[in-house]
Design a protein around this motif. Structure first.
Motif, PDB file in Angstrom:
ATOM      1  N   LYS A   1      -0.907  22.290  12.116  1.00 34.21           N
ATOM      2  CA  LYS A   1       0.536  22.260  12.368  1.00 34.21           C
ATOM      3  C   LYS A   1       0.963  20.871  12.845  1.00 34.21           C
ATOM      4  O   LYS A   1       2.063  20.401  12.528  1.00 34.21           O
ATOM      5  N   GLN A   2       0.111  20.197  13.610  1.00 30.57           N
ATOM      6  CA  GLN A   2       0.421  18.845  14.069  1.00 30.57           C
ATOM      7  C   GLN A   2       0.423  17.835  12.927  1.00 30.57           C
ATOM      8  O   GLN A   2       1.019  16.765  13.045  1.00 30.57           O
ATOM      9  N   ASN A   3      -0.266  18.170  11.832  1.00 31.42           N
ATOM     10  CA  ASN A   3      -0.358  17.266  10.678  1.00 31.42           C
ATOM     11  C   ASN A   3       0.340  17.853   9.456  1.00 31.42           C
ATOM     12  O   ASN A   3      -0.051  17.560   8.323  1.00 31.42           O
ATOM     13  N   ILE A   4       1.371  18.655   9.670  1.00 32.06           N
ATOM     14  CA  ILE A   4       1.987  19.380   8.574  1.00 32.06           C
ATOM     15  C   ILE A   4       2.616  18.449   7.540  1.00 32.06           C
ATOM     16  O   ILE A   4       2.579  18.723   6.334  1.00 32.06           O
ATOM     17  N   SER A   5       3.182  17.331   7.980  1.00 28.81           N
ATOM     18  CA  SER A   5       3.785  16.395   7.019  1.00 28.81           C
ATOM     19  C   SER A   5       2.723  15.731   6.154  1.00 28.81           C
ATOM     20  O   SER A   5       2.949  15.463   4.965  1.00 28.81           O
ATOM     21  N   TYR A   6       1.556  15.470   6.736  1.00 26.98           N
ATOM     22  CA  TYR A   6       0.468  14.863   5.962  1.00 26.98           C
ATOM     23  C   TYR A   6      -0.155  15.881   5.004  1.00 26.98           C
ATOM     24  O   TYR A   6      -0.628  15.518   3.931  1.00 26.98           O
TER      25      TYR A   6
ATOM     26  N   GLY B   1       2.624  23.120  -1.372  1.00 26.15           N
ATOM     27  CA  GLY B   1       2.884  22.745   0.010  1.00 26.15           C
ATOM     28  C   GLY B   1       3.753  23.750   0.742  1.00 26.15           C
ATOM     29  O   GLY B   1       3.618  23.916   1.967  1.00 26.15           O
ATOM     30  N   LYS B   2       4.632  24.455   0.027  1.00 24.68           N
ATOM     31  CA  LYS B   2       5.499  25.432   0.672  1.00 24.68           C
ATOM     32  C   LYS B   2       4.699  26.621   1.198  1.00 24.68           C
ATOM     33  O   LYS B   2       4.913  27.084   2.325  1.00 24.68           O
TER      34      LYS B   2
ATOM     35  N   VAL C   1       0.851  -1.199   0.000  1.00 29.52           N
ATOM     36  CA  VAL C   1       0.000   0.000   0.000  1.00 29.52           C
ATOM     37  C   VAL C   1       0.881   1.242   0.000  1.00 29.52           C
ATOM     38  O   VAL C   1       1.782   1.383   0.833  1.00 29.52           O
ATOM     39  N   GLN C   2       0.609   2.145  -0.933  1.00 27.73           N
ATOM     40  CA  GLN C   2       1.457   3.322  -1.116  1.00 27.73           C
ATOM     41  C   GLN C   2       0.904   4.564  -0.429  1.00 27.73           C
ATOM     42  O   GLN C   2       1.671   5.412   0.027  1.00 27.73           O
ATOM     43  N   SER C   3      -0.426   4.699  -0.376  1.00 30.26           N
ATOM     44  CA  SER C   3      -1.018   5.890   0.247  1.00 30.26           C
ATOM     45  C   SER C   3      -2.377   5.554   0.828  1.00 30.26           C
ATOM     46  O   SER C   3      -3.073   4.655   0.338  1.00 30.26           O
ATOM     47  N   VAL C   4      -2.750   6.284   1.885  1.00 28.71           N
ATOM     48  CA  VAL C   4      -4.061   6.142   2.521  1.00 28.71           C
ATOM     49  C   VAL C   4      -4.613   7.537   2.764  1.00 28.71           C
ATOM     50  O   VAL C   4      -3.962   8.369   3.406  1.00 28.71           O
ATOM     51  N   SER C   5      -5.811   7.808   2.236  1.00 35.84           N
ATOM     52  CA  SER C   5      -6.455   9.111   2.400  1.00 35.84           C
ATOM     53  C   SER C   5      -7.453   9.045   3.542  1.00 35.84           C
ATOM     54  O   SER C   5      -8.287   8.127   3.596  1.00 35.84           O
TER      55      SER C   5
ATOM     56  N   ALA D   1       3.087   3.244   3.699  1.00 38.05           N
ATOM     57  CA  ALA D   1       2.083   4.104   3.068  1.00 38.05           C
ATOM     58  C   ALA D   1       2.230   5.548   3.525  1.00 38.05           C
ATOM     59  O   ALA D   1       2.577   5.816   4.677  1.00 38.05           O
ATOM     60  N   LYS D   2       1.961   6.461   2.603  1.00 38.44           N
ATOM     61  CA  LYS D   2       1.938   7.888   2.926  1.00 38.44           C
ATOM     62  C   LYS D   2       0.521   8.285   3.339  1.00 38.44           C
ATOM     63  O   LYS D   2      -0.448   7.916   2.670  1.00 38.44           O
TER      64      LYS D   2
END
Length: 416
Positions: free
Chosen positions: A365-370, A340-341, A215-219, A237-238
Protein backbone atom coordinates in the motif's frame (compact mmCIF):
# COMPACT_ATOMS: atom_id res chain seq x y z
CA UNK A 1 53.12 -28.70 -49.31
CA UNK A 2 56.49 -29.15 -47.52
CA UNK A 3 56.42 -30.77 -44.10
CA UNK A 4 57.66 -27.57 -42.44
CA UNK A 5 54.79 -25.57 -43.90
CA UNK A 6 52.32 -28.27 -42.84
CA UNK A 7 53.46 -28.06 -39.22
CA UNK A 8 53.23 -24.27 -39.29
CA UNK A 9 49.72 -24.50 -40.71
CA UNK A 10 48.57 -26.93 -38.01
CA UNK A 11 49.99 -24.67 -35.28
CA UNK A 12 48.44 -21.54 -36.87
CA UNK A 13 51.84 -19.90 -37.31
CA UNK A 14 51.57 -17.38 -40.14
CA UNK A 15 55.14 -16.04 -40.12
CA UNK A 16 56.76 -17.34 -43.33
CA UNK A 17 60.24 -16.51 -42.04
CA UNK A 18 60.05 -19.40 -39.56
CA UNK A 19 61.13 -22.84 -40.69
CA UNK A 20 60.74 -26.07 -38.67
CA UNK A 21 63.72 -28.41 -38.66
CA UNK A 22 62.80 -31.14 -36.16
CA UNK A 23 60.19 -32.28 -33.63
CA UNK A 24 60.45 -34.58 -30.60
CA UNK A 25 58.80 -35.60 -27.34
CA UNK A 26 60.27 -34.57 -24.01
CA UNK A 27 59.51 -35.11 -20.32
CA UNK A 28 59.69 -32.10 -18.03
CA UNK A 29 58.93 -31.57 -14.36
CA UNK A 30 56.86 -28.52 -13.41
CA UNK A 31 56.01 -27.84 -9.79
CA UNK A 32 56.79 -31.44 -8.93
CA UNK A 33 54.59 -32.90 -11.68
CA UNK A 34 55.76 -34.98 -14.60
CA UNK A 35 54.57 -33.68 -17.97
CA UNK A 36 54.96 -34.86 -21.55
CA UNK A 37 55.44 -32.01 -24.03
CA UNK A 38 56.04 -31.65 -27.75
CA UNK A 39 59.20 -29.74 -28.68
CA UNK A 40 59.78 -28.26 -32.13
CA UNK A 41 63.13 -26.99 -33.43
CA UNK A 42 62.77 -23.90 -35.61
CA UNK A 43 64.72 -21.03 -37.07
CA UNK A 44 63.74 -17.41 -37.67
CA UNK A 45 65.79 -15.65 -40.30
CA UNK A 46 65.28 -13.03 -43.00
CA UNK A 47 67.31 -10.46 -44.91
CA UNK A 48 67.71 -7.19 -43.02
CA UNK A 49 68.91 -4.43 -45.34
CA UNK A 50 69.46 -1.47 -42.99
CA UNK A 51 70.56 -1.14 -39.40
CA UNK A 52 67.61 -0.07 -37.20
CA UNK A 53 70.03 2.02 -35.07
CA UNK A 54 72.06 4.04 -37.60
CA UNK A 55 70.26 3.31 -40.88
CA UNK A 56 73.38 2.26 -42.83
CA UNK A 57 73.52 -0.84 -45.01
CA UNK A 58 76.44 -2.54 -43.26
CA UNK A 59 74.76 -5.50 -41.54
CA UNK A 60 76.13 -9.03 -41.41
CA UNK A 61 74.72 -12.14 -39.81
CA UNK A 62 76.17 -12.70 -36.36
CA UNK A 63 75.01 -16.08 -35.08
CA UNK A 64 71.64 -16.90 -33.51
CA UNK A 65 70.00 -16.88 -30.07
CA UNK A 66 67.63 -19.59 -28.86
CA UNK A 67 64.25 -18.69 -27.35
CA UNK A 68 61.80 -21.15 -25.79
CA UNK A 69 58.43 -20.03 -27.16
CA UNK A 70 55.26 -21.47 -25.58
CA UNK A 71 52.70 -22.29 -28.28
CA UNK A 72 49.00 -23.01 -28.03
CA UNK A 73 47.82 -26.45 -26.93
CA UNK A 74 46.45 -29.07 -29.31
CA UNK A 75 44.31 -31.85 -27.82
CA UNK A 76 45.59 -30.93 -24.35
CA UNK A 77 49.29 -31.36 -25.24
CA UNK A 78 51.77 -28.57 -24.64
CA UNK A 79 53.82 -27.42 -27.62
CA UNK A 80 57.12 -25.61 -27.17
CA UNK A 81 59.15 -24.07 -29.99
CA UNK A 82 62.92 -23.86 -29.62
CA UNK A 83 63.24 -20.89 -31.94
CA UNK A 84 66.70 -19.83 -33.06
CA UNK A 85 66.49 -16.12 -33.87
CA UNK A 86 69.02 -14.70 -36.30
CA UNK A 87 71.32 -12.00 -34.87
CA UNK A 88 72.86 -9.16 -36.93
CA UNK A 89 75.98 -7.00 -36.41
CA UNK A 90 76.36 -3.52 -37.88
CA UNK A 91 79.91 -2.63 -38.93
CA UNK A 92 79.03 1.04 -38.89
CA UNK A 93 77.75 1.61 -35.33
CA UNK A 94 78.98 -1.70 -33.86
CA UNK A 95 75.55 -2.53 -32.46
CA UNK A 96 73.68 -5.80 -32.71
CA UNK A 97 70.02 -6.55 -33.33
CA UNK A 98 67.87 -9.61 -33.77
CA UNK A 99 65.10 -10.92 -35.98
CA UNK A 100 61.53 -10.43 -34.75
CA UNK A 101 58.34 -12.34 -35.48
CA UNK A 102 54.62 -11.67 -35.14
CA UNK A 103 54.40 -14.95 -33.25
CA UNK A 104 55.82 -13.46 -30.07
CA UNK A 105 56.52 -9.97 -28.72
CA UNK A 106 60.15 -8.80 -28.38
CA UNK A 107 61.90 -10.09 -25.25
CA UNK A 108 58.94 -12.38 -24.52
CA UNK A 109 58.69 -16.18 -24.48
CA UNK A 110 54.88 -16.54 -24.40
CA UNK A 111 53.34 -16.46 -27.85
CA UNK A 112 50.32 -14.38 -28.79
CA UNK A 113 48.39 -17.65 -29.11
CA UNK A 114 48.61 -18.17 -25.36
CA UNK A 115 47.56 -14.60 -24.67
CA UNK A 116 44.54 -15.03 -26.95
CA UNK A 117 43.51 -18.20 -25.06
CA UNK A 118 43.56 -16.67 -21.57
CA UNK A 119 40.75 -14.11 -22.01
CA UNK A 120 38.15 -16.56 -23.50
CA UNK A 121 38.87 -19.01 -20.68
CA UNK A 122 38.47 -16.23 -18.11
CA UNK A 123 35.06 -15.42 -19.62
CA UNK A 124 33.98 -19.00 -18.86
CA UNK A 125 34.29 -18.31 -15.11
CA UNK A 126 37.31 -20.59 -14.64
CA UNK A 127 39.76 -20.13 -11.81
CA UNK A 128 43.22 -18.65 -12.39
CA UNK A 129 44.80 -21.98 -11.48
CA UNK A 130 42.58 -23.90 -13.91
CA UNK A 131 43.39 -21.50 -16.75
CA UNK A 132 47.11 -21.81 -15.97
CA UNK A 133 46.91 -25.61 -16.14
CA UNK A 134 45.06 -25.51 -19.46
CA UNK A 135 47.42 -23.11 -21.26
CA UNK A 136 50.55 -24.43 -19.53
CA UNK A 137 51.83 -21.26 -17.84
CA UNK A 138 52.08 -20.16 -14.24
CA UNK A 139 49.09 -18.82 -12.29
CA UNK A 140 50.89 -15.51 -11.71
CA UNK A 141 51.33 -15.09 -15.46
CA UNK A 142 47.61 -15.66 -16.04
CA UNK A 143 46.77 -13.25 -13.23
CA UNK A 144 49.05 -10.60 -14.72
CA UNK A 145 47.47 -10.98 -18.18
CA UNK A 146 43.88 -10.84 -16.88
CA UNK A 147 44.22 -8.09 -14.32
CA UNK A 148 47.45 -6.20 -14.99
CA UNK A 149 46.87 -2.46 -14.80
CA UNK A 150 43.40 -2.52 -16.37
CA UNK A 151 41.35 0.45 -15.14
CA UNK A 152 37.68 -0.03 -14.38
CA UNK A 153 35.35 2.14 -16.52
CA UNK A 154 33.75 4.92 -14.50
CA UNK A 155 30.73 5.53 -16.72
CA UNK A 156 29.00 4.48 -19.91
CA UNK A 157 29.08 6.70 -22.95
CA UNK A 158 25.31 7.27 -23.04
CA UNK A 159 23.13 6.91 -19.94
CA UNK A 160 20.30 4.41 -20.73
CA UNK A 161 16.72 5.62 -20.71
CA UNK A 162 15.56 2.57 -18.74
CA UNK A 163 17.69 1.27 -15.87
CA UNK A 164 17.62 -1.70 -13.49
CA UNK A 165 19.16 -1.35 -10.02
CA UNK A 166 19.95 -3.92 -7.34
CA UNK A 167 22.66 -5.12 -4.97
CA UNK A 168 24.67 -8.33 -4.62
CA UNK A 169 27.11 -9.89 -2.18
CA UNK A 170 30.64 -9.24 -3.44
CA UNK A 171 34.07 -9.73 -1.86
CA UNK A 172 34.79 -9.87 1.88
CA UNK A 173 31.09 -10.37 2.76
CA UNK A 174 30.23 -6.87 1.53
CA UNK A 175 27.25 -5.82 -0.58
CA UNK A 176 27.92 -3.91 -3.80
CA UNK A 177 25.70 -1.90 -6.12
CA UNK A 178 24.95 -2.99 -9.69
CA UNK A 179 22.93 -1.41 -12.50
CA UNK A 180 22.23 -2.42 -16.09
CA UNK A 181 20.41 -1.23 -19.19
CA UNK A 182 16.82 -2.55 -19.09
CA UNK A 183 16.58 -2.58 -22.92
CA UNK A 184 19.92 -4.09 -24.00
CA UNK A 185 20.61 -5.98 -20.71
CA UNK A 186 24.20 -4.70 -20.74
CA UNK A 187 26.07 -4.02 -17.53
CA UNK A 188 26.18 -0.30 -16.77
CA UNK A 189 27.58 0.39 -13.30
CA UNK A 190 29.44 -1.49 -10.57
CA UNK A 191 30.07 0.26 -7.25
CA UNK A 192 31.94 -1.23 -4.28
CA UNK A 193 29.29 -0.06 -1.80
CA UNK A 194 25.51 0.08 -1.83
CA UNK A 195 25.10 3.11 0.45
CA UNK A 196 22.81 5.86 -0.82
CA UNK A 197 25.43 8.57 -0.44
CA UNK A 198 27.95 6.60 -2.56
CA UNK A 199 25.40 5.96 -5.31
CA UNK A 200 24.30 9.60 -5.42
CA UNK A 201 27.89 10.86 -5.42
CA UNK A 202 28.84 8.55 -8.30
CA UNK A 203 25.99 9.50 -10.62
CA UNK A 204 26.24 13.21 -9.88
CA UNK A 205 29.97 13.15 -10.53
CA UNK A 206 29.86 11.14 -13.75
CA UNK A 207 26.59 12.31 -15.32
CA UNK A 208 25.18 15.81 -15.73
CA UNK A 209 21.66 16.76 -14.68
CA UNK A 210 20.66 16.97 -18.34
CA UNK A 211 21.77 13.37 -18.90
CA UNK A 212 20.01 12.13 -15.76
CA UNK A 213 16.79 13.84 -16.76
CA UNK A 214 16.66 11.68 -19.89
CA UNK A 215 16.10 8.53 -17.79
CA UNK A 216 12.48 7.45 -18.17
CA UNK A 217 12.19 4.49 -15.77
CA UNK A 218 14.15 2.67 -13.06
CA UNK A 219 13.31 -0.88 -11.97
CA UNK A 220 14.06 -1.85 -8.36
CA UNK A 221 12.91 -4.22 -5.66
CA UNK A 222 10.99 -3.05 -2.59
CA UNK A 223 14.06 -1.29 -1.15
CA UNK A 224 12.87 2.08 0.18
CA UNK A 225 16.41 3.55 0.12
CA UNK A 226 16.62 3.19 -3.64
CA UNK A 227 13.34 5.06 -4.04
CA UNK A 228 14.76 8.20 -2.40
CA UNK A 229 17.97 7.82 -4.43
CA UNK A 230 16.03 7.65 -7.69
CA UNK A 231 13.94 10.70 -6.87
CA UNK A 232 17.11 12.71 -6.21
CA UNK A 233 19.11 11.46 -9.20
CA UNK A 234 16.49 10.94 -11.89
CA UNK A 235 13.70 13.48 -11.30
CA UNK A 236 11.70 12.51 -14.41
CA UNK A 237 12.01 8.72 -14.08
CA UNK A 238 9.14 6.43 -13.15
CA UNK A 239 9.90 3.94 -10.38
CA UNK A 240 8.97 0.33 -11.19
CA UNK A 241 8.73 -2.29 -8.47
CA UNK A 242 9.81 -5.65 -9.83
CA UNK A 243 6.77 -7.93 -10.25
CA UNK A 244 8.67 -10.99 -9.05
CA UNK A 245 9.38 -9.31 -5.72
CA UNK A 246 5.69 -8.48 -5.31
CA UNK A 247 4.73 -12.15 -5.64
CA UNK A 248 7.70 -13.18 -3.51
CA UNK A 249 6.61 -10.85 -0.70
CA UNK A 250 3.04 -12.16 -0.46
CA UNK A 251 4.25 -15.72 -1.11
CA UNK A 252 6.44 -15.61 1.98
CA UNK A 253 3.49 -14.36 4.02
CA UNK A 254 1.40 -17.23 2.67
CA UNK A 255 4.06 -19.70 3.80
CA UNK A 256 4.24 -18.20 7.28
CA UNK A 257 0.45 -18.44 7.71
CA UNK A 258 0.56 -22.03 6.41
CA UNK A 259 3.20 -22.97 8.97
CA UNK A 260 1.24 -21.34 11.82
CA UNK A 261 -1.83 -23.28 10.66
CA UNK A 262 0.17 -26.50 10.78
CA UNK A 263 1.21 -25.79 14.35
CA UNK A 264 -2.41 -25.20 15.34
CA UNK A 265 -3.53 -28.63 14.09
CA UNK A 266 -3.32 -31.10 16.96
CA UNK A 267 -3.77 -34.28 14.92
CA UNK A 268 -0.50 -34.60 12.99
CA UNK A 269 -1.90 -37.57 11.03
CA UNK A 270 -4.98 -35.78 9.70
CA UNK A 271 -5.55 -35.15 5.99
CA UNK A 272 -5.43 -31.39 6.53
CA UNK A 273 -2.03 -31.55 8.22
CA UNK A 274 -0.58 -33.82 5.53
CA UNK A 275 -1.94 -31.64 2.72
CA UNK A 276 -0.39 -28.49 4.14
CA UNK A 277 2.85 -30.21 5.15
CA UNK A 278 3.91 -32.32 2.18
CA UNK A 279 2.33 -30.54 -0.80
CA UNK A 280 3.08 -26.91 0.07
CA UNK A 281 4.26 -26.08 -3.45
CA UNK A 282 0.78 -26.61 -4.88
CA UNK A 283 -0.55 -23.72 -2.78
CA UNK A 284 1.85 -21.37 -4.60
CA UNK A 285 0.47 -22.32 -8.02
CA UNK A 286 -1.88 -19.97 -9.84
CA UNK A 287 -5.42 -21.23 -9.24
CA UNK A 288 -6.21 -21.19 -12.96
CA UNK A 289 -3.34 -23.63 -13.52
CA UNK A 290 -4.55 -26.16 -10.96
CA UNK A 291 -5.55 -29.48 -12.50
CA UNK A 292 -9.14 -30.23 -11.46
CA UNK A 293 -9.71 -33.14 -13.87
CA UNK A 294 -6.73 -35.51 -13.65
CA UNK A 295 -6.69 -37.83 -10.66
CA UNK A 296 -3.15 -38.56 -9.44
CA UNK A 297 -1.55 -40.31 -6.51
CA UNK A 298 -0.57 -37.65 -3.96
CA UNK A 299 2.51 -38.56 -1.96
CA UNK A 300 2.24 -37.60 1.69
CA UNK A 301 -1.51 -38.04 1.73
CA UNK A 302 -1.19 -41.46 0.08
CA UNK A 303 -4.47 -40.93 -1.73
CA UNK A 304 -5.70 -40.49 -5.26
CA UNK A 305 -7.16 -37.05 -5.97
CA UNK A 306 -6.83 -33.94 -8.12
CA UNK A 307 -4.75 -30.89 -7.29
CA UNK A 308 -7.90 -28.86 -6.74
CA UNK A 309 -9.16 -31.41 -4.18
CA UNK A 310 -5.86 -31.15 -2.33
CA UNK A 311 -6.04 -27.35 -2.19
CA UNK A 312 -9.65 -27.51 -0.94
CA UNK A 313 -8.62 -29.83 1.91
CA UNK A 314 -5.89 -27.39 2.98
CA UNK A 315 -8.15 -24.33 2.78
CA UNK A 316 -10.92 -25.98 4.82
CA UNK A 317 -8.50 -26.46 7.71
CA UNK A 318 -8.42 -22.78 8.69
CA UNK A 319 -10.57 -19.82 7.52
CA UNK A 320 -7.71 -17.36 8.11
CA UNK A 321 -5.42 -19.36 5.85
CA UNK A 322 -8.18 -19.43 3.23
CA UNK A 323 -8.47 -15.62 3.35
CA UNK A 324 -4.71 -15.18 3.00
CA UNK A 325 -4.64 -17.69 0.13
CA UNK A 326 -7.39 -15.83 -1.75
CA UNK A 327 -5.54 -12.54 -1.28
CA UNK A 328 -2.38 -14.15 -2.63
CA UNK A 329 -4.25 -15.44 -5.68
CA UNK A 330 -5.90 -12.06 -6.35
CA UNK A 331 -2.54 -10.28 -6.27
CA UNK A 332 -0.98 -12.91 -8.53
CA UNK A 333 -3.88 -12.61 -10.97
CA UNK A 334 -3.56 -8.82 -11.09
CA UNK A 335 0.20 -8.97 -11.66
CA UNK A 336 -0.11 -11.62 -14.37
CA UNK A 337 -2.80 -9.74 -16.26
CA UNK A 338 -1.04 -6.38 -15.67
CA UNK A 339 -4.27 -4.98 -14.26
CA UNK A 340 -3.35 -2.11 -11.95
CA UNK A 341 -6.97 -1.42 -11.00
CA UNK A 342 -7.54 -4.94 -9.67
CA UNK A 343 -4.23 -4.83 -7.81
CA UNK A 344 -5.09 -1.50 -6.18
CA UNK A 345 -8.60 -2.70 -5.33
CA UNK A 346 -7.26 -5.93 -3.76
CA UNK A 347 -4.80 -4.02 -1.59
CA UNK A 348 -7.27 -1.35 -0.48
CA UNK A 349 -10.11 -3.82 0.27
CA UNK A 350 -7.90 -6.16 2.30
CA UNK A 351 -9.19 -6.89 5.81
CA UNK A 352 -6.63 -7.46 8.55
CA UNK A 353 -6.12 -11.06 9.63
CA UNK A 354 -3.47 -10.46 12.33
CA UNK A 355 -0.92 -12.41 10.29
CA UNK A 356 2.24 -11.57 8.40
CA UNK A 357 0.09 -10.83 5.33
CA UNK A 358 -0.96 -7.59 7.08
CA UNK A 359 2.64 -6.36 6.97
CA UNK A 360 3.02 -7.34 3.32
CA UNK A 361 -0.16 -5.54 2.31
CA UNK A 362 0.95 -2.45 4.26
CA UNK A 363 4.25 -2.47 2.36
CA UNK A 364 2.43 -2.77 -0.97
CA UNK A 365 0.00 0.00 0.00
CA UNK A 366 2.93 2.34 0.69
CA UNK A 367 4.22 1.64 -2.84
CA UNK A 368 0.87 1.63 -4.62
CA UNK A 369 1.89 4.24 -7.21
CA UNK A 370 5.00 2.24 -8.11
CA UNK A 371 2.94 -0.95 -8.39
CA UNK A 372 0.79 0.81 -10.98
CA UNK A 373 3.92 1.50 -13.03
CA UNK A 374 4.84 -2.19 -12.75
CA UNK A 375 1.57 -3.13 -14.43
CA UNK A 376 1.68 -0.43 -17.10
CA UNK A 377 5.36 -0.62 -18.14
CA UNK A 378 7.05 -3.75 -19.57
CA UNK A 379 10.31 -3.45 -17.61
CA UNK A 380 11.40 -5.51 -14.62
CA UNK A 381 14.56 -6.56 -12.77
CA UNK A 382 14.71 -9.85 -14.68
CA UNK A 383 17.73 -8.87 -16.83
CA UNK A 384 19.64 -7.75 -13.74
CA UNK A 385 18.80 -10.96 -11.87
CA UNK A 386 20.27 -12.87 -14.80
CA UNK A 387 23.53 -10.91 -14.52
CA UNK A 388 23.62 -11.50 -10.76
CA UNK A 389 23.15 -15.21 -11.46
CA UNK A 390 26.30 -15.17 -13.60
CA UNK A 391 28.15 -13.36 -10.80
CA UNK A 392 27.08 -16.02 -8.31
CA UNK A 393 28.32 -18.73 -10.68
CA UNK A 394 31.66 -16.92 -10.98
CA UNK A 395 32.01 -16.73 -7.19
CA UNK A 396 31.06 -20.39 -6.83
CA UNK A 397 33.57 -21.59 -9.44
CA UNK A 398 36.39 -19.41 -8.11
CA UNK A 399 35.63 -20.08 -4.41
CA UNK A 400 35.06 -16.38 -3.77
CA UNK A 401 37.30 -13.34 -4.20
CA UNK A 402 39.42 -11.40 -1.73
CA UNK A 403 40.37 -8.57 -4.08
CA UNK A 404 37.32 -6.49 -5.01
CA UNK A 405 38.99 -4.90 -8.05
CA UNK A 406 39.90 -8.32 -9.46
CA UNK A 407 36.34 -9.45 -8.85
CA UNK A 408 34.94 -6.48 -10.77
CA UNK A 409 37.36 -7.08 -13.67
CA UNK A 410 36.21 -10.71 -13.93
CA UNK A 411 32.58 -9.55 -13.85
CA UNK A 412 33.29 -7.13 -16.69
CA UNK A 413 34.90 -9.96 -18.66
CA UNK A 414 32.00 -12.38 -18.38
CA UNK A 415 29.50 -9.58 -19.15
CA UNK A 416 31.43 -8.35 -22.20
Amino acid sequence: MPQSNSILNVLNITDTNISIADSRDEIVYKRGQKKHIKVLEGRLSYTLSKCPNCGFDRLIKNGARCTDVRLGSINGSEYHLKLWKQRYLCHSCKTTCGAHSNLVSPNQSMSHQIESLITPLAKRSLTIKAIAEIVGVSASTVSRKIYGDKPLPRRVRILPKNICMDEFRSANHLFSFIACDADTHRLMTLLPKRLSMDIIEHFRREYSLEERQQVQSVSIDLNANYQSVIRRLFPKAKIIVDRFHIIQLVGRSLDQVRISTLRSIENKHSREYKALKSQWRIFHLFDEELDSATVKYIFGLNEYMTQQNLVDIGLDSNPVFKTVYETYQDIMRAVRTRDGKILKQTINNYSRTNTSMDTSITTLKQNISYLKNSCELPYSNGPLEGLIGKIKKLKHNCYGFRNLKHFFIRIRLIMA
